[in-house]
Enzyme design. Structure first.
Site, PDB file in Angstrom:
ATOM      1  N   ASP A  29       0.625  -1.308   0.151  1.00  0.00           N
ATOM      2  CA  ASP A  29      -0.039  -0.077  -0.010  1.00  0.00           C
ATOM      3  C   ASP A  29       0.663   1.368   0.120  1.00  0.00           C
ATOM      4  OD1 ASP A  29       0.586  -1.360   2.531  1.00  0.00           O
ATOM      5  OD2 ASP A  29      -0.793   0.013   3.600  1.00  0.00           O
ATOM      6  N   GLY A  30       0.593   1.987  -0.904  1.00  0.00           N
ATOM      7  CA  GLY A  30       1.305   3.240  -1.096  1.00  0.00           C
ATOM      8  C   GLY A  30       0.658   4.310   0.027  1.00  0.00           C
ATOM      9  N   GLU A  76       3.547  16.752   3.817  1.00  0.00           N
ATOM     10  CA  GLU A  76       2.437  16.766   5.131  1.00  0.00           C
ATOM     11  C   GLU A  76       3.132  15.839   6.117  1.00  0.00           C
ATOM     12  OE1 GLU A  76      -1.032  15.368   3.034  1.00  0.00           O
ATOM     13  OE2 GLU A  76      -1.565  17.370   2.360  1.00  0.00           O
ATOM     14  N   CYS A 108     -10.400  14.775   3.477  1.00  0.00           N
ATOM     15  CA  CYS A 108     -10.012  13.517   4.119  1.00  0.00           C
ATOM     16  C   CYS A 108     -10.491  13.827   5.579  1.00  0.00           C
ATOM     17  CB  CYS A 108      -8.820  13.158   4.175  1.00  0.00           C
ATOM     18  SG  CYS A 108      -7.489  14.235   4.542  1.00  0.00           S
TER      19      CYS A 108
END
Lengths: 658, 658
Positions: B191-192, B322, B419
């Site tokens: 998973d990235g 981030e 998000c």
């Protein structure tokens, strides 16, 4: 006494009339002659293996039809050759050097051959985009390169009397004059990277051709007029930008083209462009005696020096756009503070000083010169700062926190975009221009740099010899030798940093008070005789400098300054974690010259306090009583000398106890 | 007493067994039910005019063949629908709502139809790049979206008993299992944007299918192995990136894929990815009782909470990526501190707490929850912070200094990359999961949130009723009503911020000391009867918090904390230029509940000192004696409540006199 009257005539002091012999500056000027200019020549010719290739000389050869190949480098690559030629000119004007002159002559031959039939001269457009001249003024630096070549042409003519490059740039300026203007059929454009205005005024001085002054005036007045020329060209290009990730034709503030120059209230955008603009505005105002244009210059000067300038004379608070940010925003660690911007500020200050000799301008000039400009170059003359932070933590650089990506904790060898090193070279090579000025019957001494000068005061020659150990010591001696005894004034600057000065003339005390001080200069008006001498003593204690309360990042902090020099803490003397250091408000500050320190320098030591991380009760945050600060000796060195002893932390501002 | 033994079994407390009645939290949870979830539903359906369109529901309809059109939005747009469904599930589990359930059922029908024959489910790849599934794992979020949909499927099944979405995500997980692994012919990818590991462990719990646990374990172990899978895929794509300006397959630290997870020493890269990774690692460690994997979790936990966490429980020191930056680098103004990252930190802390109940984990959980997470949402439930700075000057934002371009001085309506708001919603809707935990014969109370809970202790039901005025007051009352009298322990957390606690059981004092405190919890072991009650009093004075001396930006500064709440200065109470304020070390700090303040809150006032800009002697820098500081009343409010009274400055850390 009344304020100085602006717009009096000032002759340039030729560099062969000023001989600098000065313990502080001779080293740097020799470095320019012996190291920087030869190194740059090698760089321009792609002979330095470790550095990025330049291609600049080769571009001219290709455009001249002397070599085959393609254009290499930035759109403004030509300007590196021009700046080198300008620096060489100043060196030649100061001191003959047949070999260097012959090299310059060869380069000029190539440049002349690269000039197009119609006078146009720019290797990027000639080689790479021949059909698109003047199609992207916002971004593509044609007028900037033209300006630098004009400056070189004028400087070389003054130095050698040779007209070849002056003729080349005059033809180019004539061509530019035929392209730009408000007349029908002409482009209403102007310089994207400002520079050409100040160059055209120099060309006007060198040739006496008023058309160049009018063209400079046109570029001043047209800037920021509506409809905006850059926006028109952007539309014509279908929105295309020369660069990736930025579009200078959209951000009009970046190039100060968001409003006419007379309506601009604050310095904004790219800092170098701003001060080059202001230099050109001041030049045009001086020549045309334009009071309202001068008022615009003063307004922006005030904004810069009273709200947007670092204590080191650096300007440009942010890396994005290498730009001014906003009033009182002066972060020490994320600053841009480009060396070239301080050089531009010196140009601007120098022009303002010539219009009206007020010490405020020379104070800023001195501040920028002795701190940021000297800091820009290493003691070996081969490494340069582009960005001049006032606080550095090397741990934070190189991507550890990306807001510091533009900060280099040590000087770099050369830059792909090589604007700063040649700018330092041409400024230092022409330093003799900045020391004295003759206006009316007064000799102004703006800077305290030792040496001899031959000055023309009302048609009569006066030799002035200056001796001092400045900036380490405030005692300065002048010997005045007029060819004929005569009445004139010697005006000596009492620097803003000096609270108390004493003066004597031929060993007789001379009062330094409001009666003889005008705009920060003490005027000694008398009938001068051969052998007269003046001794000025500027008290030079260590001063605790504090920032205006609106400077957020410096709240509760102090910086040390002694004479014109701003000081800093370095890890080499004080260990890591400089932020742990506190300087008590009553700590005794001891200044002492140290021969072995960085070529000889005055260091300042004090009994400071320091938080000891080892005594921390534990955890990242704690409500436990914090252990008392420990006594610790702290050492400050002049800011200009930082990062000459390997990589480490540095800080100009230090916390102060209340 | 000995340290808690890890890896004991902990049942999840179903949300319909925990009824929150709490003056502080009920408001926010009601807001999620009545405002946030309906608002988000409108947003997902593109019915909010002022906001950027989402396209998320429509993408699923198009992929399901129910509508015509093209994919719209980010590559991870599907996850917004999944997070909404997950939040809805928690609301339904807490309290039936047939209308909401029926809306969710309709969405699930569409999702099921959008699933491909082979189990694959992702509208971006199905609609936009059908042939390129799994071709850019570093950047394209397929496994991230899968993880969120799996979490939704599990949550909806738990809430309603309906298997439809659970079956969809199980088939998808089966498909993923058929694609990824170390077996020949499978992709050795992972998973990235991390997320799927923790989701797969939830799916394992819901279905009992060990294959999902093994797949999660595979993803944990494969990450960062050499040769690096992302680099292989990058080469296969010819260096192509999904994004402009960044290439996540090059910066391996960004996604914590630079080294195997067991070898990672420091939290680095994208902060949300880091804590989602650690949550998944902790889940796998818990299920497999893997001591060395747990040790890796602890090492990275320690690095985060002892070197890279803001006092508000925020993480991520820089906007670029981030991301985490480096140890002790905690700038207050240029911080990133994403709301989602603190939510992820809460997930991680919760998992660690379940593995070994140590108050340190709950302390951090509480810190992040009461400060950054609540700050993330406005009092109206319609405006959100993505970035949570600890110091803001609105003048510096909106391009004035570009290093603050990511900082919004007020909460925004919705985000193109949405998000944070749904993440806040799902966390608050499931808050009941975080209060209690039963392990062995012990009921742990981690958080002091009022309400009733039905807990299963060794097969017997125990009702626990908690009443308090927390976080404003430290007196907390528990009523314990076991169905049958019985011996078990009640373990109450003594928060790290509390220096002194008192306890009584049925009005009899109960000693709070080393004898009964284990890992920060006071254990009350007795034979409990219907009607027993416990009163805990946590002293809650205002504490002066200071940072570790290596935190450069907080040197000489103090922050106020009372109970779990960190305080800040706001312009609304203190005027502009908060940096002028100094808090004397001996200033009396008065805490007072104010009904009218931001829904009712305790404010702290003190007699501070302040520099008065009007008294400055003049100039940008001065060596004149600085005028004495003036006395000035200063007011602090809880950090979570800032920016609810218009735009203004804010600062958590304030200078302190020595």
């Amino acid at each position: 006494m009344s304020k100085s009257i602006p717009f009096q005539h000032v002759d340039r002091v030729p560099l062969d009339h000023v001989n600098i012999h000065d313990d502080f500056w001779s080293y740097y000027i020799d470095l320019v002659r012996s190291v920087v200019v030869p190194y740059q020549w090698d760089a321009l010719n792609d002979r330095i293996e470790a550095a990025e290739p330049s291609g600049a000389i080769r571009n001219f050869k290709i455009a001249a039809g002397l070599e085959e190949g393609e254009f290499y480098g930035m759109v403004f690559q030509d300007s590196d050759v021009a700046k080198w030629l300008e620096a060489v000119s100043y060196l030649l004007e100061s001191q003959p050097d047949p070999e260097l002159e012959s090299t310059a002559d060869e380069v000029i031959e190539i440049i002349a051959k690269a000039q197009q039939e119609d006078g146009y001269l720019n290797t990027y457009y000639t080689l790479k985009e021949p059909g698109r001249r003047w199609s992207n003024l916002a971004e593509c630096h044609e007028l900037y390169c033209a300006g630098h070549m004009i400056e070189a042409g004028v400087a070389y003519y003054r130095a050698t009397g040779k007209r070849k490059l002056l003729d080349v740039v005059s033809r180019f300026a004539d061509h530019i004059d035929s392209v730009f203007g408000t007349e029908p059929g002409k482009l209403r454009g102007y310089d994207g990277h400002q520079e050409i205005k100040l160059a055209l005024v120099k060309l006007y001085h060198a040739t006496g051709n008023e058309r160049y002054l009018r063209l400079a005036q046109y570029f001043v007045e047209q800037r920021g007029q509506k409809p905006n020329f850059y926006e028109i060209q952007l539309k014509e290009r279908g929105g295309e930008s020369h660069w990736t990730g930025i579009n200078h034709a959209i951000d009009l503030q970046y190039s100060q083209s968001h409003a006419p120059v007379r309506e601009q209230e604050k310095a904004i955008g790219h800092a170098v462009r701003e001060v080059y603009m202001l230099t050109g505005m001041a030049d045009v105002a001086a020549e045309t005696k334009d009071e309202s244009l001068l008022a615009a210059c003063r307004r922006l000067w005030d904004n810069i020096v009273s709200r947007q300038m670092y204590i080191t004379g650096a300007i440009g608070s942010m890396p994005q756009g290498e730009a001014f940010s906003f009033d009182y925003d002066l972060p020490n660690d994320t600053v841009y503070a480009e060396t070239c911007a301080s050089i531009g500020l010196i140009f601007f200050a120098h022009r303002m000083l010539r219009i009206a000799p007020q010490a405020e301008y020379a104070d800023v000039l001195e501040r920028a010169l002795y701190n940021t400009v000297v800091a820009g170059m290493s003691r070996d003359g081969k490494h340069f700062f582009y960005v001049n932070p006032l606080e550095v933590d090397p741990k934070a650089c190189r991507g550890a926190n990306h807001k510091f990506d533009h900060i280099k904790p040590v000087r770099q060898e050369w830059f792909g975009c090589a604007c700063c090193p040649p700018n330092v070279a041409r400024l230092l090579a022409s330093l003799g221009e900045y020391i004295y000025m003759v206006q009316g019957g007064t000799i102004y001494a703006h800077l305290y740099i030792g040496g001899e000068a031959k000055l023309n005061v009302g048609g009569s020659e006066v030799q002035v010899k200056q001796t001092s150990n400045y900036p380490w010591d405030g005692r300065i001696r002048f010997e005045i030798n007029p060819q004929e005894p005569g009445k004139f004034a010697l005006a000596l600057r009492i620097p803003g940093w000096c609270r108390h000065a004493r003066l004597s003339v031929n060993n007789e005390p001379y009062p330094v008070d409001g009666q003889v001080i005008q705009d920060g200069y003490v005027h000694i008006s008398r009938n001068w005789q051969q052998g007269d001498f003046v001794e000025l003593v500027l008290d030079m204690p260590v001063e605790r400098m504090r920032s205006h309360p609106l400077v957020r990042g410096n709240a509760g902090k102090v910086a040390l300054q002694r004479g014109p020099l701003v000081y800093c803490l370095e890890q080499a003397d004080n260990g890591a974690n400089l932020h742990e250091i506190v300087l008590p408000a009553n700590a005794k500050l001891e200044a002492k010259f140290e021969n072995g320190l960085l070529g000889g320098a005055v260091a300042i030591t004090a009994q400071g306090l320091r938080q000891d991380a080892a005594k921390w009760p534990g955890g990242l945050y704690s409500s436990e009583a914090v252990p008392a600060l420990q006594e610790a000796k702290v050492t400050f060195i002049p800011y200009y000398a930082w990062a000459n002893r390997g990589e480490g932390e540095m800080s100009v501002w230090v916390r102060e106890t209340f």
